[in-house]
Design a protein around this motif. Structure first.
Motif, PDB file in Angstrom:
ATOM      1  N   GLN A  58      -8.395  21.003   5.230  1.00  0.00           N
ATOM      2  CA  GLN A  58      -6.972  21.354   5.272  1.00  0.00           C
ATOM      3  C   GLN A  58      -6.080  20.226   4.757  1.00  0.00           C
ATOM      4  O   GLN A  58      -4.862  20.305   4.877  1.00  0.00           O
ATOM      5  CB  GLN A  58      -6.567  21.700   6.714  1.00  0.00           C
ATOM      6  CG  GLN A  58      -7.334  22.859   7.317  1.00  0.00           C
ATOM      7  CD  GLN A  58      -7.104  24.150   6.558  1.00  0.00           C
ATOM      8  OE1 GLN A  58      -5.977  24.450   6.162  1.00  0.00           O
ATOM      9  NE2 GLN A  58      -8.169  24.907   6.321  1.00  0.00           N
ATOM     10  N   HIS A  59      -6.694  19.203   4.201  1.00  0.00           N
ATOM     11  CA  HIS A  59      -5.944  18.015   3.787  1.00  0.00           C
ATOM     12  C   HIS A  59      -5.816  17.902   2.272  1.00  0.00           C
ATOM     13  O   HIS A  59      -6.668  18.390   1.535  1.00  0.00           O
ATOM     14  CB  HIS A  59      -6.630  16.742   4.289  1.00  0.00           C
ATOM     15  CG  HIS A  59      -6.494  16.511   5.755  1.00  0.00           C
ATOM     16  ND1 HIS A  59      -7.057  17.351   6.699  1.00  0.00           N
ATOM     17  CD2 HIS A  59      -5.879  15.510   6.449  1.00  0.00           C
ATOM     18  CE1 HIS A  59      -6.783  16.871   7.910  1.00  0.00           C
ATOM     19  NE2 HIS A  59      -6.074  15.773   7.786  1.00  0.00           N
ATOM     20  N   ALA A  60      -4.761  17.204   1.869  1.00  0.00           N
ATOM     21  CA  ALA A  60      -4.598  16.767   0.483  1.00  0.00           C
ATOM     22  C   ALA A  60      -4.805  15.268   0.435  1.00  0.00           C
ATOM     23  O   ALA A  60      -4.289  14.530   1.281  1.00  0.00           O
ATOM     24  CB  ALA A  60      -3.211  17.121  -0.042  1.00  0.00           C
ATOM     25  N   LEU A  61      -5.553  14.813  -0.561  1.00  0.00           N
ATOM     26  CA  LEU A  61      -5.719  13.382  -0.803  1.00  0.00           C
ATOM     27  C   LEU A  61      -4.787  12.970  -1.926  1.00  0.00           C
ATOM     28  O   LEU A  61      -4.743  13.610  -2.984  1.00  0.00           O
ATOM     29  CB  LEU A  61      -7.158  13.054  -1.194  1.00  0.00           C
ATOM     30  CG  LEU A  61      -8.264  13.413  -0.209  1.00  0.00           C
ATOM     31  CD1 LEU A  61      -9.615  12.947  -0.754  1.00  0.00           C
ATOM     32  CD2 LEU A  61      -8.011  12.800   1.164  1.00  0.00           C
ATOM     33  N   ILE A  62      -4.020  11.910  -1.704  1.00  0.00           N
ATOM     34  CA  ILE A  62      -3.129  11.375  -2.719  1.00  0.00           C
ATOM     35  C   ILE A  62      -3.380   9.873  -2.848  1.00  0.00           C
ATOM     36  O   ILE A  62      -3.977   9.256  -1.955  1.00  0.00           O
ATOM     37  CB  ILE A  62      -1.638  11.626  -2.388  1.00  0.00           C
ATOM     38  CG1 ILE A  62      -1.233  10.867  -1.114  1.00  0.00           C
ATOM     39  CG2 ILE A  62      -1.352  13.110  -2.253  1.00  0.00           C
ATOM     40  CD1 ILE A  62       0.266  10.878  -0.842  1.00  0.00           C
ATOM     41  N   PRO A  63      -2.950   9.254  -3.953  1.00  0.00           N
ATOM     42  CA  PRO A  63      -3.045   7.793  -4.043  1.00  0.00           C
ATOM     43  C   PRO A  63      -2.225   7.155  -2.933  1.00  0.00           C
ATOM     44  O   PRO A  63      -1.219   7.705  -2.472  1.00  0.00           O
ATOM     45  CB  PRO A  63      -2.443   7.482  -5.422  1.00  0.00           C
ATOM     46  CG  PRO A  63      -2.483   8.771  -6.173  1.00  0.00           C
ATOM     47  CD  PRO A  63      -2.341   9.861  -5.152  1.00  0.00           C
ATOM     48  N   GLY A  64      -2.652   5.978  -2.495  1.00  0.00           N
ATOM     49  CA  GLY A  64      -1.872   5.259  -1.502  1.00  0.00           C
ATOM     50  C   GLY A  64      -0.444   5.048  -1.972  1.00  0.00           C
ATOM     51  O   GLY A  64      -0.196   4.694  -3.129  1.00  0.00           O
ATOM     52  N   LEU A  65       0.509   5.283  -1.080  1.00  0.00           N
ATOM     53  CA  LEU A  65       1.925   5.111  -1.419  1.00  0.00           C
ATOM     54  C   LEU A  65       2.261   3.623  -1.504  1.00  0.00           C
ATOM     55  O   LEU A  65       1.706   2.801  -0.767  1.00  0.00           O
ATOM     56  CB  LEU A  65       2.799   5.788  -0.373  1.00  0.00           C
ATOM     57  CG  LEU A  65       2.578   7.301  -0.214  1.00  0.00           C
ATOM     58  CD1 LEU A  65       3.329   7.828   0.997  1.00  0.00           C
ATOM     59  CD2 LEU A  65       2.999   8.044  -1.477  1.00  0.00           C
ATOM     60  N   ILE A  66       3.175   3.280  -2.411  1.00  0.00           N
ATOM     61  CA  ILE A  66       3.573   1.892  -2.618  1.00  0.00           C
ATOM     62  C   ILE A  66       5.051   1.739  -2.303  1.00  0.00           C
ATOM     63  O   ILE A  66       5.892   2.412  -2.894  1.00  0.00           O
ATOM     64  CB  ILE A  66       3.268   1.446  -4.059  1.00  0.00           C
ATOM     65  CG1 ILE A  66       1.753   1.531  -4.321  1.00  0.00           C
ATOM     66  CG2 ILE A  66       3.780   0.029  -4.303  1.00  0.00           C
ATOM     67  CD1 ILE A  66       1.347   1.178  -5.738  1.00  0.00           C
ATOM     68  N   ASN A  67       5.347   0.875  -1.355  1.00  0.00           N
ATOM     69  CA  ASN A  67       6.727   0.562  -0.983  1.00  0.00           C
ATOM     70  C   ASN A  67       7.132  -0.661  -1.788  1.00  0.00           C
ATOM     71  O   ASN A  67       6.791  -1.792  -1.428  1.00  0.00           O
ATOM     72  CB  ASN A  67       6.820   0.304   0.521  1.00  0.00           C
ATOM     73  CG  ASN A  67       8.257   0.201   1.001  1.00  0.00           C
ATOM     74  OD1 ASN A  67       9.183   0.110   0.202  1.00  0.00           O
ATOM     75  ND2 ASN A  67       8.449   0.215   2.307  1.00  0.00           N
ATOM     76  N   THR A  68       7.862  -0.456  -2.872  1.00  0.00           N
ATOM     77  CA  THR A  68       8.070  -1.512  -3.860  1.00  0.00           C
ATOM     78  C   THR A  68       9.247  -2.419  -3.529  1.00  0.00           C
ATOM     79  O   THR A  68       9.548  -3.347  -4.299  1.00  0.00           O
ATOM     80  CB  THR A  68       8.206  -0.896  -5.274  1.00  0.00           C
ATOM     81  OG1 THR A  68       7.216   0.128  -5.426  1.00  0.00           O
ATOM     82  CG2 THR A  68       7.952  -1.898  -6.369  1.00  0.00           C
ATOM     83  N   HIS A  69       9.903  -2.212  -2.394  1.00  0.00           N
ATOM     84  CA  HIS A  69      10.922  -3.170  -1.947  1.00  0.00           C
ATOM     85  C   HIS A  69      11.056  -3.116  -0.439  1.00  0.00           C
ATOM     86  O   HIS A  69      11.517  -2.111   0.124  1.00  0.00           O
ATOM     87  CB  HIS A  69      12.282  -2.894  -2.592  1.00  0.00           C
ATOM     88  CG  HIS A  69      13.352  -3.840  -2.130  1.00  0.00           C
ATOM     89  ND1 HIS A  69      13.282  -5.199  -2.335  1.00  0.00           N
ATOM     90  CD2 HIS A  69      14.509  -3.629  -1.442  1.00  0.00           C
ATOM     91  CE1 HIS A  69      14.351  -5.783  -1.821  1.00  0.00           C
ATOM     92  NE2 HIS A  69      15.106  -4.848  -1.265  1.00  0.00           N
ATOM     93  N   THR A  70      10.655  -4.206   0.210  1.00  0.00           N
ATOM     94  CA  THR A  70      10.790  -4.304   1.658  1.00  0.00           C
ATOM     95  C   THR A  70      11.253  -5.706   2.055  1.00  0.00           C
ATOM     96  O   THR A  70      11.114  -6.658   1.297  1.00  0.00           O
ATOM     97  CB  THR A  70       9.448  -4.043   2.391  1.00  0.00           C
ATOM     98  OG1 THR A  70       8.496  -5.051   2.000  1.00  0.00           O
ATOM     99  CG2 THR A  70       8.895  -2.680   2.093  1.00  0.00           C
ATOM    100  N   HIS A  71      11.769  -5.764   3.264  1.00  0.00           N
ATOM    101  CA  HIS A  71      11.940  -7.014   4.014  1.00  0.00           C
ATOM    102  C   HIS A  71      11.224  -6.728   5.335  1.00  0.00           C
ATOM    103  O   HIS A  71      11.863  -6.372   6.333  1.00  0.00           O
ATOM    104  CB  HIS A  71      13.410  -7.332   4.231  1.00  0.00           C
ATOM    105  CG  HIS A  71      14.252  -7.271   2.986  1.00  0.00           C
ATOM    106  ND1 HIS A  71      14.173  -8.217   1.986  1.00  0.00           N
ATOM    107  CD2 HIS A  71      15.174  -6.361   2.572  1.00  0.00           C
ATOM    108  CE1 HIS A  71      15.033  -7.895   1.012  1.00  0.00           C
ATOM    109  NE2 HIS A  71      15.644  -6.779   1.347  1.00  0.00           N
ATOM    110  N   ALA A  72       9.912  -6.859   5.323  1.00  0.00           N
ATOM    111  CA  ALA A  72       9.086  -6.283   6.390  1.00  0.00           C
ATOM    112  C   ALA A  72       9.483  -6.753   7.786  1.00  0.00           C
ATOM    113  O   ALA A  72       9.610  -5.949   8.712  1.00  0.00           O
ATOM    114  CB  ALA A  72       7.607  -6.589   6.128  1.00  0.00           C
TER     115      ALA A  72
END
Length: 439
Positions: A58-72
């Motif tokens: 029941q799942h979709a596999l996608i590439p890992g998401l990239i957060n291209t701007h953070t101040h973690a």
């Protein structure tokens, strides 16, 4: 039959290259942290035996998401000084709080909270900009996520460095320490044109070229930033940076809400990247990044959340939806940013901006197994006619059940495998009481 580390059987696989490709009832074969192949489930059963098999029909596999701007680390300031104009928010709330509480332990605990939030939201890589970057990098190593660590530079003294020379000296040490690391890259991170003067910026341009690493910088974030630059330098900020030699294919312009035709020409000419942070821009009333025009001019656009103090979440699935809808509304074109393009911005677009698209950003044989599984059986994403569209417009981060980074299973059925959540909650409460009692 070939023996490998793991097989993931899924209802759908969205590899990301080409953008709109959807594979139904396919399997992902992973070995030694990399993708071996993607093939129909029946073929995978015949060709591979795996140490671990995951069955996710029941799942979709996608590439890992990239957060291209953070101040973690700013997760510890989530909601601090809300509903204020950006410069008032910075000068009267955020910067005083940072001056009062900034420390190695603040950054360590704030980054652990950020990584926990990002992994559970399907983010496998983040591009950071904050003080004590060596501490952020240490937490990244500890927890197993992928990151680009910003080597911050500002003109003014902080607890981390006294002057631009000291910032750049520390930057060189961190760059050399991590240049061969499998999960960690570095980027030079001058904060903004209004907070870094000409001489340090010239040095940053030279170092970026010498070290072949990105420059990650807030640029044209507000109208006031542009006005003040014109008063001080008789140049728009991007013109000043062009004169100083900063613009290149390694340059990431963050926010870019105040762009005219000439600004866009500069970005196009130098093959710069733009990092779009739609929800932070909306909350701080900074303006609108002209994403459709950037895409029309062949400029790569990635997505970022900004810090949790101005967003207030680290949710790239949410940013995808907002970015797609905002582009349609502003341009009057329902096809301005289609679902496939929004997912590209959140994955391969981010990888291209960071110069790591040969490693991650899409599900492709030979690339790192940075993979996210999204449960599409939730009522909010049923029925599934077009799974890619459902992910962008209907899915939430709470449907992310499993995450792999370089083949390591960091989120297993919504449980983080490299964190002590009880200890993390204790540390968050400590900071809430400490900062809250003084606010």
């Amino acid at each position: 039959m070939r023996h490998i580390d793991s097989l993931i059987f899924a209802g759908w696989v969205i590899p990301g290259e080409p953008e709109d490709r959807i594979l139904e009832k396919h399997a992902l074969a992973i070995h030694e942290g990399k993708i071996v192949t993607i093939l129909p489930i029946e073929e995978a059963v015949r060709e591979f035996s795996a140490r671990v098999t995951h069955r996710l029909p029941q799942h979709a596999l996608i590439p890992g998401l990239i957060n291209t701007h953070t101040h973690a680390a700013m997760t510890l300031l989530r909601g601090y000084g809300s509903d204020l104009p950006m410069m008032e928010w910075l000068h009267e709330h955020i910067w005083p709080a940072e001056q009062a509480w900034m420390s190695d332990s603040f950054v360590a605990d704030g980054t652990r909270l950020a990584v926990a939030e990002m992994l559970t939201a399907g983010i496998t890589c983040f591009n950071d900009m904050y003080f004590f970057p060596e501490t952020t990098a240490s937490v990244v190593e500890e927890l197993g996520i992928r990151a680009c660590i910003g080597l911050i530079v500002v003109d003014f003294p902080t607890i981390w460095a006294k002057n631009p020379g000291e910032y750049l000296g520390k930057a060189e040490g961190l760059y050399k320490h991590y240049r061969q690391h499998s999960l960690i890259r570095t980027a030079l991170a001058p904060h903004a044109p209004y907070s870094v003067s000409d001489d340090p910026l010239k040095s940053i341009a030279a170092l970026s070229e010498s070290w072949d690493i990105p420059i990650h910088m807030h640029l044209h974030e507000t109208a006031d930033e542009v006005v003040q630059s014109q008063k001080q330098y008789q140049l728009r900020p991007i013109e000043r940076l062009e004169n100083l030699g900063l613009l290149s294919e390694r340059f990431l312009a963050v926010h870019a809400t105040q762009l005219n035709d000439n600004d866009i020409e500069y970005l196009q000419l130098h093959q710069c990247h733009v990092v779009h942070c739609p929800e932070s821009n909306l909350k701080l009333a900074s303006g609108f990044c002209p994403v459709p025009r950037l895409l029309e001019n062949g400029i790569n656009v990635a997505l970022g959340t900004d810090g949790a103090a101005s967003n207030d979440d680290l949710d790239i699935l949410g940013e995808m939806r907002t970015a797609a809808l905002l582009a349609k509304g502003i341009s009057g074109n329902a096809a301005a940013v289609p679902a496939a393009k929004a997912l590209h911005m959140a994955t391969l677009g981010g990888a291209q901006a960071l110069g790591i698209d040969d490693i991650t950003g899409s599900l492709k044989p030979g690339k790192a197994a940075d993979v996210v599984a999204i449960d599409m059986s939730a009522l909010s994403t049923q029925p599934v006619y077009n799974v890619l569209s459902q992910i962008v417009y209907a899915a939430s981060r709470h449907q992310v059940t499993d995450v792999w980074v370089a083949g390591q299973h960091l989120l297993k059925s919504r449980i983080l495998s490299t964190m002590d959540m009880r200890e993390l909650q204790t540390r968050i409460l400590f900071w809430r009481q400490k900062i809250g009692d003084d606010s």
